[in-house]
Design an enzyme around this catalytic site. Structure first.
Site, PDB file in Angstrom:
ATOM      1  N   CYS A 114      23.899   6.928  15.423  1.00  0.00           N
ATOM      2  CA  CYS A 114      23.095   7.025  14.370  1.00  0.00           C
ATOM      3  C   CYS A 114      22.833   8.524  14.146  1.00  0.00           C
ATOM      4  O   CYS A 114      22.643   9.064  13.134  1.00  0.00           O
ATOM      5  CB  CYS A 114      21.811   6.366  14.421  1.00  0.00           C
ATOM      6  SG  CYS A 114      22.074   4.392  14.851  1.00  0.00           S
ATOM      7  N   HIS A 250      17.450   9.629   9.620  1.00  0.00           N
ATOM      8  CA  HIS A 250      18.140   8.422   9.994  1.00  0.00           C
ATOM      9  C   HIS A 250      17.619   7.418   9.289  1.00  0.00           C
ATOM     10  O   HIS A 250      16.284   7.208   9.661  1.00  0.00           O
ATOM     11  CB  HIS A 250      18.740   8.387  11.302  1.00  0.00           C
ATOM     12  CG  HIS A 250      19.435   6.993  11.611  1.00  0.00           C
ATOM     13  ND1 HIS A 250      20.216   6.458  10.845  1.00  0.00           N
ATOM     14  CD2 HIS A 250      18.988   6.078  12.575  1.00  0.00           C
ATOM     15  CE1 HIS A 250      20.598   5.274  11.143  1.00  0.00           C
ATOM     16  NE2 HIS A 250      19.773   4.836  12.244  1.00  0.00           N
ATOM     17  N   ASN A 280      20.844  -0.050   6.752  1.00  0.00           N
ATOM     18  CA  ASN A 280      21.026   0.793   8.165  1.00  0.00           C
ATOM     19  C   ASN A 280      22.513   1.214   8.265  1.00  0.00           C
ATOM     20  O   ASN A 280      23.054   0.366   8.643  1.00  0.00           O
ATOM     21  CB  ASN A 280      20.224   0.377   9.292  1.00  0.00           C
ATOM     22  CG  ASN A 280      20.631   1.357  10.392  1.00  0.00           C
ATOM     23  OD1 ASN A 280      21.531   2.465  10.526  1.00  0.00           O
ATOM     24  ND2 ASN A 280      19.723   1.170  11.630  1.00  0.00           N
TER      25      ASN A 280
END
Length: 324
Positions: A114, A250, A280
């Site tokens: 990430c 993020h 995500n």
């Protein structure tokens, strides 16, 4: 050494298919209210079976390159951040360079999950200032749907697919601040994409590769430890949190993003909330969200923006950049 670097342009790409929370109700025991209340996600984009990581990466890169005014032959470094490239070789950067018709760039894949994009951006910044490169394509692309267990309601509600890219060049004035990065290796298994395990703990090569996480561990770490780390990234960039025009974390979970922005003290900043519509997308989430904010004109050119990636490996990396 070059005095500094800057982001010249951005681009992003998302698959056409939109998957709603209601659609997930047919796969697992969940509902729209449960998903929104826990992670804030309403929709996500999911790639088709034949839509590959490098294809999405190239689409985003083409848009960034077209907006930069540079020709393909002027790119001499390609960095691709991804943790969902299923093949070991050729690298994603090689596949993207071939798709774009680049001539002889240096190629490097970066897997920091990430936090991949902000790590890759730092590598591009360092390479150009050290005169090892002149113009870099920094790309993050993920096909999280390839590594998702669609019977696990704790993870399948989170993920989305997509890509984002930036063109980075030398600048007379540093417009990409020093990176602040690190990790917590002892907690690295809190977020993982790995093959299944047999009863004795050895890898089961017949099992699929799947994304899994210890959600509460990640949530506690992100909400308690990351505000101070993000403030350090601001300090390194010479910008107080209250002077930030935008914050692009993020896009993991709205319940992490909003408290993190508040505890950072970014009271005047536009806070990227692309997770609501995109889910995500791991490494792709920061350039994807940043590119959308710029495309919509929500950040003035030259304004300070904090980019801050965190997650897999419990790695983190952040830097203050000036909006292109």
């Amino acid at each position: 050494m070059a005095p500094g670097t800057r982001i010249v342009s951005l681009g992003h790409y998302q698959p056409a298919r939109v998957v709603t929370n209601a659609e997930l109700e047919s796969l697992v025991e969940t509902n729209d209210e449960w998903i929104r209340s826990r992670v804030g996600i309403e929709t996500r984009r999911i790639a088709g079976p034949d839509e590959t990581v490098d294809e999405m990466a190239a689409q985003a890169a083409e848009k960034a390159l077209a907006a930069s005014g540079l020709g393909a032959n002027e790119i001499d470094l390609v960095l691709v951040a991804t943790c969902t490239g299923l093949d070991r070789s050729p690298s994603m950067s090689a596949r993207v360079a071939a798709r774009l018709g680049l001539s002889a760039p240096a190629l490097l894949d970066i897997n920091v999950a990430c936090a991949g994009f902000t790590h890759a951006l730092a590598v591009a910044d360092h390479s150009i200032r050290a005169q090892s490169a002149t113009n870099a394509l920094v790309i993050a692309a993920e096909k999280m749907s390839d590594v998702t267990d669609w019977t696990d309601r704790n993870t399948c509600v989170l993920v989305g697919d997509g890509a984002g890219a930036a063109v980075v060049t030398a600048s007379d004035k540093a417009q990409i601040g020093p990176v602040h990065w690190g990790s917590v290796p002892q907690m690295s298994t809190a977020v993982r994409i790995e093959v299944g395990r047999a009863a004795d703990g050895t890898p089961d090569r017949t099992a699929p590769i799947c994304f899994a996480q210890d959600g509460q561990t990640v949530y506690r770490w992100a909400t308690t430890q990351l505000p101070a780390i993000a403030r350090r990234a601001c300090e390194r960039g010479g910008v107080a949190p209250e002077d930030l025009a935008a914050v692009v974390f993020h896009q993991a979970n709205l319940r992490i993003i909003e408290p993190l922005a508040a505890r950072l003290g970014a009271v005047n900043a536009v806070v990227a909330r692309d997770v609501v519509e995109s889910g995500n997308t791991s490494a792709a989430s920061i350039p994807l969200a940043f590119s959308k904010l710029v495309e919509r004109g929500e950040i003035p050119s030259g304004a300070p923006v904090l980019l801050f990636g965190f997650g897999g490996n419990l790695s983190y990396a952040g830097q203050v950049v000036r909006c292109p």
